[in-house]
Design a protein around this motif. Structure first.
Motif, mmCIF file in Angstrom:
data_model
loop_
_atom_site.group_PDB
_atom_site.id
_atom_site.type_symbol
_atom_site.label_atom_id
_atom_site.label_comp_id
_atom_site.label_asym_id
_atom_site.label_seq_id
_atom_site.Cartn_x
_atom_site.Cartn_y
_atom_site.Cartn_z
ATOM 1 N N SER A 22 1.332 -1.261 -0.272
ATOM 2 C CA SER A 22 0.228 0.099 0.535
ATOM 3 C C SER A 22 0.997 1.096 0.331
ATOM 4 N N TYR A 25 2.614 2.011 -3.920
ATOM 5 C CA TYR A 25 1.004 2.456 -4.235
ATOM 6 C C TYR A 25 0.812 3.647 -3.924
ATOM 7 N N TRP A 48 -4.532 3.494 -0.842
ATOM 8 C CA TRP A 48 -3.423 3.004 -0.347
ATOM 9 C C TRP A 48 -2.945 3.639 0.831
ATOM 10 N N GLY A 51 -5.106 1.723 3.193
ATOM 11 C CA GLY A 51 -5.072 0.223 3.291
ATOM 12 C C GLY A 51 -3.254 0.042 4.108
#
Length: 131
Positions: A22, A25, A48, A51
């Protein structure tokens, strides 16, 4: 109890892997880096980022539960399995290359965890009865 360890460390590895992937990203989508409120808003609008936070929170609680029962040496070593899982997922998700040093590093990590686990088993094994 071994099932608890296996499930717990797989869960820990999953949360840690989620965090690292995450972050990658989120970092890619945050480029170019700027010192501005607009950039911060752009970063925090990325799913992200959340996340990564979810992964860290999940890893924290999983790690705390594992530390109640698992021996610290093997537990600490096994907590670094995400290095291997992130490396493997990065090949697929980010087109990173699998190089000999990375493979050797992954083998060393896994071998170290296995050695610590075997040493811990021997340390807690019942003593053979004397004749």
């Amino acid at each position: 109890m071994k099932r608890f360890y296996v499930f717990g460390f797989l869960l820990l590895m999953t949360f840690d892997t989620l965090s690292q992937i995450s972050f990658k990203y989120a970092g890619d989508s945050a480029l170019p880096v700027q010192a501005s409120i607009g950039w911060l808003l752009r970063v925090f609008s990325q799913p992200w980022v959340y996340g990564a936070v979810l992964g860290y929170v999940g890893a924290f609680f999983t790690w705390m539960a594992l530390l109640k029962h698992a021996p610290i040496g093997p537990a600490f070593a096994a907590s670094h399995l995400e290095v291997v899982s992130v490396m493997l997922l990065s090949i697929w998700l980010f087109d990173e290359h699998l190089t000999l040093p990375r493979v050797l590093g992954a083998i060393a990590i896994v071998a170290g965890i296995v050695c610590l686990g075997l040493a811990e088993d021997r340390e807690h094994a019942p003593e053979p009865a004397e004749a």
